[in-house]
Scaffold this motif. Structure first.
Motif, PDB file in Angstrom:
ATOM      1  N   SER A 198       0.824  -1.196   0.000  1.00 25.71           N
ATOM      2  CA  SER A 198       0.000   0.000   0.000  1.00 25.71           C
ATOM      3  C   SER A 198       0.866   1.257   0.000  1.00 25.71           C
ATOM      4  CB  SER A 198      -0.889  -0.005   1.245  1.00 25.71           C
ATOM      5  OG  SER A 198      -1.626   1.180   1.308  1.00 25.71           O
ATOM      6  N   MET A 199       0.530   2.175  -0.884  1.00 26.51           N
ATOM      7  CA  MET A 199       1.243   3.447  -0.982  1.00 26.51           C
ATOM      8  C   MET A 199       0.226   4.569  -0.801  1.00 26.51           C
ATOM      9  SD  MET A 199       3.818   2.787  -4.206  1.00 26.51           S
ATOM     10  CE  MET A 199       4.211   4.513  -4.314  1.00 26.51           C
ATOM     11  N   ASP A 200      -0.081   4.904   0.437  1.00 25.47           N
ATOM     12  CA  ASP A 200      -1.029   5.979   0.701  1.00 25.47           C
ATOM     13  C   ASP A 200      -0.342   7.324   0.495  1.00 25.47           C
ATOM     14  OD1 ASP A 200      -2.985   4.165   1.293  1.00 25.47           O
ATOM     15  OD2 ASP A 200      -2.727   4.301   3.454  1.00 25.47           O
ATOM     16  N   GLU A 201      -0.997   8.157  -0.307  1.00 23.97           N
ATOM     17  CA  GLU A 201      -0.475   9.497  -0.584  1.00 23.97           C
ATOM     18  C   GLU A 201      -1.600  10.502  -0.478  1.00 23.97           C
ATOM     19  OE1 GLU A 201       2.034  10.124  -3.923  1.00 23.97           O
ATOM     20  OE2 GLU A 201       2.557   8.007  -4.062  1.00 23.97           O
ATOM     21  N   LYS A 202      -1.225  11.739  -0.249  1.00 21.50           N
ATOM     22  CA  LYS A 202      -2.214  12.806  -0.178  1.00 21.50           C
ATOM     23  C   LYS A 202      -2.846  12.983  -1.556  1.00 21.50           C
ATOM     24  CE  LYS A 202      -0.078  15.188   3.631  1.00 21.50           C
ATOM     25  NZ  LYS A 202       0.417  16.438   4.189  1.00 21.50           N
ATOM     26  N   LEU A 203      -4.172  12.933  -1.586  1.00 22.55           N
ATOM     27  CA  LEU A 203      -4.906  13.035  -2.838  1.00 22.55           C
ATOM     28  C   LEU A 203      -4.582  14.311  -3.621  1.00 22.55           C
ATOM     29  CD1 LEU A 203      -6.953  11.900  -4.824  1.00 22.55           C
ATOM     30  CD2 LEU A 203      -8.770  12.879  -3.396  1.00 22.55           C
ATOM     31  N   PRO A 204      -4.525  15.486  -2.983  1.00 25.01           N
ATOM     32  CA  PRO A 204      -4.191  16.687  -3.756  1.00 25.01           C
ATOM     33  C   PRO A 204      -2.828  16.600  -4.450  1.00 25.01           C
ATOM     34  CG  PRO A 204      -5.123  17.310  -1.646  1.00 25.01           C
ATOM     35  CD  PRO A 204      -4.887  15.820  -1.584  1.00 25.01           C
ATOM     36  N   GLU A 205      -1.849  15.980  -3.806  1.00 23.78           N
ATOM     37  CA  GLU A 205      -0.527  15.839  -4.428  1.00 23.78           C
ATOM     38  C   GLU A 205      -0.587  14.918  -5.646  1.00 23.78           C
ATOM     39  OE1 GLU A 205       2.338  14.632  -1.510  1.00 23.78           O
ATOM     40  OE2 GLU A 205       1.999  16.403  -0.265  1.00 23.78           O
ATOM     41  N   VAL A 206      -1.330  13.823  -5.521  1.00 29.68           N
ATOM     42  CA  VAL A 206      -1.481  12.881  -6.633  1.00 29.68           C
ATOM     43  C   VAL A 206      -2.168  13.577  -7.803  1.00 29.68           C
ATOM     44  CG1 VAL A 206      -2.595  10.750  -7.382  1.00 29.68           C
ATOM     45  CG2 VAL A 206      -1.522  10.856  -5.127  1.00 29.68           C
ATOM     46  N   LEU A 207      -3.241  14.300  -7.511  1.00 29.54           N
ATOM     47  CA  LEU A 207      -3.975  14.989  -8.574  1.00 29.54           C
ATOM     48  C   LEU A 207      -3.118  16.042  -9.267  1.00 29.54           C
ATOM     49  CD1 LEU A 207      -7.504  15.306  -6.933  1.00 29.54           C
ATOM     50  CD2 LEU A 207      -6.808  13.764  -8.785  1.00 29.54           C
ATOM     51  N   MET A 208      -2.275  16.733  -8.518  1.00 31.93           N
ATOM     52  CA  MET A 208      -1.424  17.744  -9.145  1.00 31.93           C
ATOM     53  C   MET A 208      -0.368  17.107 -10.052  1.00 31.93           C
ATOM     54  SD  MET A 208      -2.859  20.507  -8.581  1.00 31.93           S
ATOM     55  CE  MET A 208      -1.636  21.531  -9.374  1.00 31.93           C
ATOM     56  N   ASP A 232      -4.648   5.185  -1.904  1.00 33.21           N
ATOM     57  CA  ASP A 232      -3.626   4.179  -2.158  1.00 33.21           C
ATOM     58  C   ASP A 232      -3.387   4.162  -3.668  1.00 33.21           C
ATOM     59  OD1 ASP A 232      -2.031   1.982  -2.506  1.00 33.21           O
ATOM     60  OD2 ASP A 232      -3.388   0.565  -1.539  1.00 33.21           O
ATOM     61  N   VAL A 233      -2.199   4.563  -4.096  1.00 34.79           N
ATOM     62  CA  VAL A 233      -1.893   4.653  -5.529  1.00 34.79           C
ATOM     63  C   VAL A 233      -1.150   3.434  -6.062  1.00 34.79           C
ATOM     64  CG1 VAL A 233      -1.883   7.179  -5.513  1.00 34.79           C
ATOM     65  CG2 VAL A 233       0.252   5.936  -5.140  1.00 34.79           C
ATOM     66  N   SER A 234      -0.889   2.444  -5.235  1.00 35.62           N
ATOM     67  CA  SER A 234      -0.053   1.312  -5.650  1.00 35.62           C
ATOM     68  C   SER A 234      -0.644   0.563  -6.844  1.00 35.62           C
ATOM     69  CB  SER A 234       0.209   0.367  -4.484  1.00 35.62           C
ATOM     70  OG  SER A 234      -1.001  -0.071  -3.915  1.00 35.62           O
ATOM     71  N   THR A 235      -1.925   0.241  -6.820  1.00 39.37           N
ATOM     72  CA  THR A 235      -2.533  -0.487  -7.935  1.00 39.37           C
ATOM     73  C   THR A 235      -2.542   0.364  -9.193  1.00 39.37           C
ATOM     74  OG1 THR A 235      -3.903  -1.783  -6.429  1.00 39.37           O
ATOM     75  CG2 THR A 235      -4.600  -1.690  -8.732  1.00 39.37           C
ATOM     76  N   ALA A 236      -2.936   1.627  -9.054  1.00 41.88           N
ATOM     77  CA  ALA A 236      -2.977   2.519 -10.215  1.00 41.88           C
ATOM     78  C   ALA A 236      -1.590   2.677 -10.834  1.00 41.88           C
ATOM     79  CB  ALA A 236      -3.539   3.881  -9.823  1.00 41.88           C
ATOM     80  N   LEU A 237      -0.559   2.837 -10.006  1.00 44.53           N
ATOM     81  CA  LEU A 237       0.806   2.975 -10.526  1.00 44.53           C
ATOM     82  C   LEU A 237       1.272   1.701 -11.222  1.00 44.53           C
ATOM     83  CD1 LEU A 237       2.696   5.001  -7.780  1.00 44.53           C
ATOM     84  CD2 LEU A 237       2.287   5.677 -10.150  1.00 44.53           C
ATOM     85  N   SER A 238       0.828   0.551 -10.741  1.00 49.38           N
ATOM     86  CA  SER A 238       1.253  -0.702 -11.373  1.00 49.38           C
ATOM     87  C   SER A 238       0.678  -0.848 -12.780  1.00 49.38           C
ATOM     88  CB  SER A 238       0.855  -1.900 -10.507  1.00 49.38           C
ATOM     89  OG  SER A 238      -0.541  -2.132 -10.570  1.00 49.38           O
ATOM     90  N   LEU A 239      -0.365  -0.094 -13.096  1.00 42.56           N
ATOM     91  CA  LEU A 239      -0.982  -0.145 -14.420  1.00 42.56           C
ATOM     92  C   LEU A 239      -0.345   0.826 -15.410  1.00 42.56           C
ATOM     93  CD1 LEU A 239      -4.702  -0.400 -13.270  1.00 42.56           C
ATOM     94  CD2 LEU A 239      -3.203  -2.252 -14.041  1.00 42.56           C
ATOM     95  N   VAL A 240       0.460   1.754 -14.928  1.00 43.54           N
ATOM     96  CA  VAL A 240       1.138   2.726 -15.793  1.00 43.54           C
ATOM     97  C   VAL A 240       2.383   2.052 -16.357  1.00 43.54           C
ATOM     98  CG1 VAL A 240       2.284   4.976 -15.892  1.00 43.54           C
ATOM     99  CG2 VAL A 240       0.257   4.670 -14.466  1.00 43.54           C
ATOM    100  N   LEU A 277       4.533  10.163 -11.886  1.00 44.59           N
ATOM    101  CA  LEU A 277       3.350  10.024 -11.037  1.00 44.59           C
ATOM    102  C   LEU A 277       3.679   9.497  -9.645  1.00 44.59           C
ATOM    103  CD1 LEU A 277       0.814   8.604 -13.630  1.00 44.59           C
ATOM    104  CD2 LEU A 277       0.849  10.914 -12.661  1.00 44.59           C
ATOM    105  N   THR A 278       4.918   9.066  -9.456  1.00 42.39           N
ATOM    106  CA  THR A 278       5.340   8.555  -8.163  1.00 42.39           C
ATOM    107  C   THR A 278       5.624   9.714  -7.217  1.00 42.39           C
ATOM    108  OG1 THR A 278       6.283   6.607  -9.220  1.00 42.39           O
ATOM    109  CG2 THR A 278       7.065   7.104  -7.012  1.00 42.39           C
TER     110      THR A 278
END
Length: 129
Positions: A11-21, A90-98, A107-108
């Motif tokens: 699991s890679m929990d990140e702040k949503l605003p940072e991910v969106l930016m 959690d961006v781990s699954t989404a990042l694994s698809l990139v 995006l990391t």
């Protein structure tokens, strides 16, 4: 274009605003890359391309793609300002698809610096995929 093959990680929990930016930054990169196509088409096709109805539709489609991409970036940028900084995803699954390594890196977390695409490559450079 480098392809990556990563396993879904922990699991890679990140702040949503940072991910969106970071996504906003990538969308602006995409708009810029699309925008660079139009002058090349005009150079290759010459002035005659401006008189062919089908060619004009393609050029208008390129303009529309750039406007839509920038519009999505601006929309996400604007709504991101209203999202509480405490919200995490959690961006781990989404990042694994990139699959593009440069985009994956951009995006990391902590990697949003400049363009994800190598804009300064010399003409004729290419990556095997």
């Amino acid at each position: 274009m480098t392809d990556i093959h990563s396993q879904p990680s922990a699991s890679m929990d990140e702040k949503l605003p940072e991910v969106l930016m970071r996504i906003v930054s990538e969308l602006y990169d995409v708009a810029y890359l699309i925008e660079r196509v139009e002058p090349q088409l005009l150079e290759v096709g010459g002035a005659a391309i401006l008189h062919a109805p089908d060619s004009m539709k393609v050029l208008q489609g390129i303009d529309l793609a750039v406007q839509k991409t920038r519009g999505l970036a601006e929309f996400i940028d604007t709504i991101t300002g209203t999202i509480p900084d405490e919200w995490e995803v959690d961006v781990s699954t989404a990042l694994s698809l990139v699959k593009l390594a440069d985009m994956h890196k951009a995006l990391t977390k902590g990697m949003r610096h400049g363009h994800s695409q190598p804009l300064s490559k010399a003409a004729g450079d290419f990556d095997f995929f």
